[in-house]
Write a protein that holds these residues in place. Structure first.
Motif, mmCIF file in Angstrom:
data_model
loop_
_atom_site.group_PDB
_atom_site.id
_atom_site.type_symbol
_atom_site.label_atom_id
_atom_site.label_comp_id
_atom_site.label_asym_id
_atom_site.label_seq_id
_atom_site.Cartn_x
_atom_site.Cartn_y
_atom_site.Cartn_z
ATOM 1 N N CYS A 16 20.923 -36.342 3.324
ATOM 2 C CA CYS A 16 22.188 -37.095 3.351
ATOM 3 C C CYS A 16 22.757 -37.421 1.973
ATOM 4 O O CYS A 16 23.957 -37.276 1.731
ATOM 5 C CB CYS A 16 22.003 -38.387 4.129
ATOM 6 S SG CYS A 16 21.283 -38.123 5.764
ATOM 7 N N SER A 57 19.373 -33.425 11.872
ATOM 8 C CA SER A 57 20.385 -34.076 11.038
ATOM 9 C C SER A 57 21.206 -33.017 10.345
ATOM 10 O O SER A 57 20.904 -31.859 10.395
ATOM 11 C CB SER A 57 19.742 -34.989 10.009
ATOM 12 O OG SER A 57 20.738 -35.716 9.349
ATOM 13 N N THR A 105 26.129 -36.869 12.542
ATOM 14 C CA THR A 105 25.354 -37.831 11.753
ATOM 15 C C THR A 105 26.322 -38.715 10.965
ATOM 16 O O THR A 105 27.068 -38.220 10.121
ATOM 17 C CB THR A 105 24.407 -37.089 10.787
ATOM 18 O OG1 THR A 105 23.484 -36.323 11.562
ATOM 19 C CG2 THR A 105 23.627 -38.070 9.920
ATOM 20 N N ASP A 106 26.279 -40.005 11.227
ATOM 21 C CA ASP A 106 27.259 -40.948 10.655
ATOM 22 C C ASP A 106 27.383 -40.845 9.137
ATOM 23 O O ASP A 106 28.478 -40.704 8.592
ATOM 24 C CB ASP A 106 26.868 -42.398 10.997
ATOM 25 C CG ASP A 106 26.759 -42.633 12.491
ATOM 26 O OD1 ASP A 106 25.919 -41.976 13.137
ATOM 27 O OD2 ASP A 106 27.509 -43.475 13.011
ATOM 28 N N ILE A 107 26.260 -40.947 8.452
ATOM 29 C CA ILE A 107 26.316 -41.048 6.993
ATOM 30 C C ILE A 107 26.890 -39.777 6.364
ATOM 31 O O ILE A 107 27.590 -39.835 5.355
ATOM 32 C CB ILE A 107 24.919 -41.394 6.411
ATOM 33 C CG1 ILE A 107 25.030 -41.814 4.950
ATOM 34 C CG2 ILE A 107 23.940 -40.264 6.589
ATOM 35 C CD1 ILE A 107 23.732 -42.368 4.374
ATOM 36 N N THR A 109 24.908 -42.314 16.502
ATOM 37 C CA THR A 109 24.506 -43.708 16.753
ATOM 38 C C THR A 109 25.449 -44.414 17.714
ATOM 39 O O THR A 109 25.346 -45.627 17.915
ATOM 40 C CB THR A 109 24.503 -44.528 15.447
ATOM 41 O OG1 THR A 109 25.851 -44.559 14.946
ATOM 42 C CG2 THR A 109 23.581 -43.932 14.405
ATOM 43 N N SER A 166 29.617 -40.681 17.351
ATOM 44 C CA SER A 166 28.561 -40.291 16.416
ATOM 45 C C SER A 166 27.180 -40.360 17.077
ATOM 46 O O SER A 166 27.030 -40.855 18.190
ATOM 47 C CB SER A 166 28.580 -41.214 15.203
ATOM 48 O OG SER A 166 27.974 -42.455 15.541
ATOM 49 N N ASP A 177 23.636 -46.326 9.302
ATOM 50 C CA ASP A 177 22.932 -45.077 9.600
ATOM 51 C C ASP A 177 21.452 -45.202 9.266
ATOM 52 O O ASP A 177 20.574 -44.868 10.077
ATOM 53 C CB ASP A 177 23.585 -43.937 8.801
ATOM 54 C CG ASP A 177 22.947 -42.589 9.085
ATOM 55 O OD1 ASP A 177 21.735 -42.425 8.809
ATOM 56 O OD2 ASP A 177 23.642 -41.680 9.576
#
Lengths: 199, 199
Positions: free
Chosen positions: A150, B199, A12-14, A46, A44, B21
């Motif tokens: 997040c 996530s 997960t990028d964030i 995304t 990632s 994101d």
């Protein structure tokens, strides 16, 4: 001092970049943050191709090790080569996870008999691994901590900063990323209390 | 619908990847988010090499254009080739900036006679460009908006989501990134109101 963030494909990028950016706001020559993986690059969730700074075994000599989250976690908890690369010790290291990264902590045996938090979609699986899952943004059990949702990355990274560098440095770094007028003010910089680096 | 995030060398990592994101949490076939730059790759303020999805002129046909922030901004506001690539129009596009990215909006003439916010270290320079700078996390003037302080990225991205897709979709995406127990609950997923992606 060395902090390692562990990534893998479909992270997960964030969750990676929030901790990465925040932890990099420390301005000390002996402070190093690195993103580690079992390949030179990981893609990632995304599709962002991200270069790693080193291999997984560097985590074993780090002062803090933070596991990322994401769809890729479910493959990594069944990947013995990945899991066997780690020789972590909560007696001498801070160990933490974001969201579904708690599943990796559990797979490594680091959550036995402990309370932990995770992303809602990972709750049942984490419970099936014998962990008492609680609905909290940040759960600390000694030197092992889990954060979920997040934006709870600031609690996890803040904990690492406070443990390794003290409450003042943690507070300073966290202030730098708060919204203007909601934790960060124009006057904070006039007073030269914060770094003058642009953002 | 197309949302473009504008990056450049020495961009602030979290300001790009937070919006990236969050905006990617929309699950619609006609929704596209892209990061644009004047090179194939740009290196962030922390040294992360990041591939762009396209060139700057693609911003001109985007429904929303969001400028990143960072040390690199001060070079870009003097870079005529960079500035001339844009032909933006607030009549038909949403245009926004994070932190010091407001300096680029001002250099493009998009903040004339408007109120705006920016990162504390850019306040004086933005004022010298004729902008009324206010100490707020998010300032909207018609279809032009500025946000400041990294975590205010959720206000900027949330505004774009609400304007383009409606309040419900914006609320759904923002909920997905809140800390567990502080805006996101385990029950949110039990009710199947949110996507089941991990996530």
């Amino acid at each position: 001092m060395k902090v390692s963030i562990i990534a893998f494909d479909d992270f997960t990028d964030i969750d990676v970049f929030f901790m990465w950016d925040l932890l990099n706001r420390v301005e000390r020559p002996d402070w190093k943050v690195q993103i580690l993986g079992d390949q030179c690059c990981h893609v990632s969730a995304t599709g962002m191709r991200t270069h790693m700074h080193g291999r997984l075994d560097e985590a074993n000599s780090s002062d803090a090790v933070l596991f990322a989250s994401g769809k890729g976690v479910r493959r990594k908890i069944k990947d013995d080569v990945f899991l066997d690369a780690f020789n972590l010790d909560p007696e001498r290291q801070l160990i933490g996870s974001m969201c579904s990264g708690a599943l990796i902590l559990a797979a490594l045996g680091l959550l036995e008999g402990k309370r932990a938090t995770t992303y809602p979609t990972s709750k049942k699986l984490l419970e099936s691994m014998g962990v008492k899952v609680v609905e909290e943004p940040f759960v600390r059990e000694g030197n092992v901590a889990t954060a979920a949702g997040c934006l709870a990355a600031q609690y996890l990274a803040g904990w690492v900063l406070e443990e390794l560098l003290g409450a003042e440095e943690s507070k300073r770094a966290l202030k730098l990323i708060q919204p203007v007028g909601e934790g960060l003010s124009f006057a904070d910089f006039d007073a030269k209390q914060l770094s003058a680096s642009a953002s």
